[in-house]
Design a protein around this motif. Sequence first.
Motif, PDB file in Angstrom:
ATOM      1  N   MET A   1      45.355  32.672  45.813  1.00 57.23           N
ATOM      2  CA  MET A   1      44.168  33.410  45.376  1.00 57.23           C
ATOM      3  C   MET A   1      43.233  33.656  46.552  1.00 57.23           C
ATOM      4  O   MET A   1      42.862  32.741  47.265  1.00 57.23           O
ATOM      5  CB  MET A   1      43.399  32.607  44.325  1.00 57.23           C
ATOM      6  CG  MET A   1      44.113  32.547  43.001  1.00 57.23           C
ATOM      7  SD  MET A   1      43.102  33.077  41.598  1.00 57.23           S
ATOM      8  CE  MET A   1      41.724  31.946  41.617  1.00 57.23           C
ATOM      9  N   THR A   2      42.838  34.883  46.720  1.00 60.03           N
ATOM     10  CA  THR A   2      41.832  35.174  47.728  1.00 60.03           C
ATOM     11  C   THR A   2      40.465  35.055  47.076  1.00 60.03           C
ATOM     12  O   THR A   2      40.353  34.919  45.874  1.00 60.03           O
ATOM     13  CB  THR A   2      42.012  36.608  48.268  1.00 60.03           C
ATOM     14  OG1 THR A   2      41.701  37.515  47.212  1.00 60.03           O
ATOM     15  CG2 THR A   2      43.418  36.850  48.742  1.00 60.03           C
ATOM     16  N   SER A   3      39.438  35.124  47.875  1.00 57.09           N
ATOM     17  CA  SER A   3      38.096  34.943  47.334  1.00 57.09           C
ATOM     18  C   SER A   3      37.719  36.093  46.416  1.00 57.09           C
ATOM     19  O   SER A   3      36.845  35.974  45.586  1.00 57.09           O
ATOM     20  CB  SER A   3      37.082  34.824  48.460  1.00 57.09           C
ATOM     21  OG  SER A   3      37.146  35.991  49.253  1.00 57.09           O
ATOM     22  N   SER A   4      38.411  37.226  46.540  1.00 61.66           N
ATOM     23  CA  SER A   4      38.049  38.358  45.708  1.00 61.66           C
ATOM     24  C   SER A   4      38.942  38.488  44.479  1.00 61.66           C
ATOM     25  O   SER A   4      38.870  39.469  43.769  1.00 61.66           O
ATOM     26  CB  SER A   4      38.108  39.653  46.522  1.00 61.66           C
ATOM     27  OG  SER A   4      39.460  39.938  46.854  1.00 61.66           O
ATOM     28  N   PRO A   7      38.265  36.702  38.389  1.00 60.63           N
ATOM     29  CA  PRO A   7      38.264  35.460  37.606  1.00 60.63           C
ATOM     30  C   PRO A   7      39.098  35.549  36.323  1.00 60.63           C
ATOM     31  O   PRO A   7      39.481  34.526  35.764  1.00 60.63           O
ATOM     32  CB  PRO A   7      36.776  35.265  37.246  1.00 60.63           C
ATOM     33  CG  PRO A   7      36.020  36.062  38.252  1.00 60.63           C
ATOM     34  CD  PRO A   7      36.919  37.208  38.633  1.00 60.63           C
ATOM     35  N   CYS A   8      39.396  36.755  35.842  1.00 61.36           N
ATOM     36  CA  CYS A   8      40.096  36.884  34.565  1.00 61.36           C
ATOM     37  C   CYS A   8      41.592  36.620  34.687  1.00 61.36           C
ATOM     38  O   CYS A   8      42.315  36.712  33.693  1.00 61.36           O
ATOM     39  CB  CYS A   8      39.845  38.249  33.939  1.00 61.36           C
ATOM     40  SG  CYS A   8      40.869  39.579  34.603  1.00 61.36           S
ATOM     41  N   CYS A   9      42.071  36.291  35.887  1.00 61.43           N
ATOM     42  CA  CYS A   9      43.471  35.922  36.097  1.00 61.43           C
ATOM     43  C   CYS A   9      44.432  37.097  35.942  1.00 61.43           C
ATOM     44  O   CYS A   9      45.605  36.910  35.635  1.00 61.43           O
ATOM     45  CB  CYS A   9      43.919  34.798  35.169  1.00 61.43           C
ATOM     46  SG  CYS A   9      42.845  33.365  35.175  1.00 61.43           S
ATOM     47  N   SER A  10      43.950  38.302  36.138  1.00 66.81           N
ATOM     48  CA  SER A  10      44.822  39.469  36.016  1.00 66.81           C
ATOM     49  C   SER A  10      45.740  39.593  37.222  1.00 66.81           C
ATOM     50  O   SER A  10      46.723  40.321  37.170  1.00 66.81           O
ATOM     51  CB  SER A  10      43.968  40.736  35.918  1.00 66.81           C
ATOM     52  OG  SER A  10      43.166  40.869  37.082  1.00 66.81           O
ATOM     53  N   GLY A  11      45.390  38.915  38.310  1.00 65.34           N
ATOM     54  CA  GLY A  11      46.163  39.068  39.535  1.00 65.34           C
ATOM     55  C   GLY A  11      45.613  40.183  40.410  1.00 65.34           C
ATOM     56  O   GLY A  11      46.053  40.362  41.540  1.00 65.34           O
ATOM     57  N   LEU A  12      44.667  40.930  39.888  1.00 62.78           N
ATOM     58  CA  LEU A  12      44.034  41.998  40.661  1.00 62.78           C
ATOM     59  C   LEU A  12      42.787  41.454  41.352  1.00 62.78           C
ATOM     60  O   LEU A  12      42.321  40.359  41.046  1.00 62.78           O
ATOM     61  CB  LEU A  12      43.630  43.150  39.732  1.00 62.78           C
ATOM     62  CG  LEU A  12      44.749  43.787  38.914  1.00 62.78           C
ATOM     63  CD1 LEU A  12      44.169  44.749  37.898  1.00 62.78           C
ATOM     64  CD2 LEU A  12      45.736  44.496  39.827  1.00 62.78           C
ATOM     65  N   PHE A  14      38.767  41.444  42.100  1.00 66.14           N
ATOM     66  CA  PHE A  14      37.590  41.669  41.264  1.00 66.14           C
ATOM     67  C   PHE A  14      37.127  43.120  41.358  1.00 66.14           C
ATOM     68  O   PHE A  14      36.740  43.738  40.366  1.00 66.14           O
ATOM     69  CB  PHE A  14      36.472  40.709  41.700  1.00 66.14           C
ATOM     70  CG  PHE A  14      35.178  40.911  40.972  1.00 66.14           C
ATOM     71  CD1 PHE A  14      35.073  40.591  39.624  1.00 66.14           C
ATOM     72  CD2 PHE A  14      34.063  41.415  41.624  1.00 66.14           C
ATOM     73  CE1 PHE A  14      33.873  40.777  38.933  1.00 66.14           C
ATOM     74  CE2 PHE A  14      32.863  41.600  40.946  1.00 66.14           C
ATOM     75  CZ  PHE A  14      32.776  41.283  39.598  1.00 66.14           C
ATOM     76  N   GLU A  15      37.212  43.684  42.554  1.00 67.08           N
ATOM     77  CA  GLU A  15      36.722  45.048  42.777  1.00 67.08           C
ATOM     78  C   GLU A  15      37.521  46.096  42.005  1.00 67.08           C
ATOM     79  O   GLU A  15      37.002  47.157  41.664  1.00 67.08           O
ATOM     80  CB  GLU A  15      36.746  45.390  44.272  1.00 67.08           C
ATOM     81  CG  GLU A  15      35.695  44.680  45.101  1.00 67.08           C
ATOM     82  CD  GLU A  15      35.981  43.191  45.313  1.00 67.08           C
ATOM     83  OE1 GLU A  15      37.159  42.780  45.208  1.00 67.08           O
ATOM     84  OE2 GLU A  15      35.028  42.439  45.557  1.00 67.08           O
TER      85      GLU A  15
END
Length: 159
Positions: A1-4, A7-12, A14-15
Amino acid sequence: MTSSACPCCSGLSFETCCGPILAGAPSATAEALMRSRYTAFVRHDLDHVERTHAPEIRDDFNRAEAERVADECDWQRLDVLRATEEGDEGTVEFLIHFRRDGQDMRHHERASFRRVDGQWLYSAGEVNPKGEPRRVVKVGRNEPCPCGSGKKFKACCGR
Ligand SMILES: [Zn+2]
Ligand SMILES: [Zn+2]
C-alpha cells in the motif's frame, strides 16, 4: 500500500477512487458511493456522509454521534460482499472491520441506495441482515446443512 491508497480497499489510489466523490463529484455506482462514505469515516469527513443521506432519513443522522464513532474507531478494512443495481435503486452488502476499545469488531449491513438527479444517496440500512449470501459449499443432500440449522441439507438450504 502506498500512502495514497484509497482507504476503501479498492486497490485504487485515493485520487482516482473516493477522492473526487468526497470532493463533491457524483458517484458512478451505488457501490462507489458506499465506499466513499466509508472513506469519509476514515478521513473524518462527515460532511460527505451527511449530504449523501436521502431526505427522508436526514433527520435521523446524528452528526455528533457519527463524529464520535469516527474518532473512536480504528478502521481496518471494508469488504463489499455484494452490490446490485437496477435503474436508480441499488443495494450494497458490506462488512466493515474495525477496532474499538481494543476489540476487533465487525459491522455487517445491507444498505439501500437511490439515485436522485444523478447523485446516489443512502436511503436505508439493515444491520446483520437475514439471509446470508449463499455460500458455495459442496455438501451431500443428506448431510447436515452448512447454515447450522441442524436439518439435512436437502430439507433446508438445499431445497
Ligand atoms: Zn475508495
Ligand atoms: Zn440451511
